[in-house]
Design a protein around this motif. Sequence first.
Motif, short mmCIF file in Angstrom:
data_model
loop_
_atom_site.label_atom_id
_atom_site.label_comp_id
_atom_site.label_asym_id
_atom_site.label_seq_id
_atom_site.Cartn_x
_atom_site.Cartn_y
_atom_site.Cartn_z
N UNK A 90 63.55 -11.21 10.79
CA UNK A 90 62.43 -10.27 10.79
C UNK A 90 61.50 -10.50 11.98
N UNK A 91 61.23 -11.77 12.29
CA UNK A 91 60.41 -12.07 13.47
C UNK A 91 61.09 -11.55 14.73
N UNK A 92 62.41 -11.74 14.82
CA UNK A 92 63.15 -11.25 15.98
C UNK A 92 63.07 -9.74 16.11
N UNK A 93 63.23 -9.01 15.01
CA UNK A 93 63.15 -7.55 15.05
C UNK A 93 61.75 -7.09 15.42
N UNK A 94 60.73 -7.75 14.88
CA UNK A 94 59.36 -7.40 15.20
C UNK A 94 59.08 -7.62 16.70
N UNK A 95 59.45 -8.78 17.20
CA UNK A 95 59.22 -9.08 18.61
C UNK A 95 60.00 -8.13 19.51
N UNK A 96 61.24 -7.84 19.16
CA UNK A 96 62.05 -6.91 19.93
C UNK A 96 61.38 -5.54 19.99
N UNK A 97 60.93 -5.04 18.85
CA UNK A 97 60.27 -3.73 18.80
C UNK A 97 59.01 -3.73 19.64
N UNK A 98 58.19 -4.76 19.49
CA UNK A 98 56.93 -4.82 20.24
C UNK A 98 57.18 -4.92 21.74
N UNK A 99 58.16 -5.72 22.14
CA UNK A 99 58.44 -5.89 23.57
C UNK A 99 59.02 -4.62 24.16
N UNK B 259 50.79 1.97 14.04
CA UNK B 259 50.90 1.97 12.59
C UNK B 259 52.22 1.34 12.14
N UNK B 260 53.31 1.68 12.84
CA UNK B 260 54.61 1.10 12.52
C UNK B 260 54.59 -0.42 12.65
N UNK B 261 54.08 -0.92 13.77
CA UNK B 261 54.05 -2.37 13.99
C UNK B 261 53.13 -3.07 12.98
N UNK B 262 52.01 -2.44 12.64
CA UNK B 262 51.10 -3.03 11.66
C UNK B 262 51.75 -3.10 10.28
N UNK B 263 52.42 -2.03 9.87
CA UNK B 263 53.10 -2.02 8.57
C UNK B 263 54.27 -3.00 8.54
#
Length: 82
Positions: A18-27, A57-61
């Motif tokens: 999940x951390x990897x997916x979050x960081x990938x999306x944000x980057x 909103x997506x990243x916050x959720x």
Amino acid sequence: MEDLTTLTTFVGWCTVISIGLYLFSAIVLLICGEPVKTLHSRMASVPAEKLDEMYFTFLANFKLAFIMLNLVPYVALRLMQG
């Protein structure tokens, strides 16, 4: 104790993924913002001006769900193991 260790390992790997997916999306949104906006704007027929708010909103959720569904259970399981 073996079941608790297995569950802790499983939730730990879920947390890492999940951390990897979050960081990938944000980057991707940070580095390739304009091409991604153009693509999403065309795909979803959403005005490009509104996409920044939608991305935020997506990243916050995502972060809230990650904390509640992955990180908190992992920490609780680690505390239970002593």
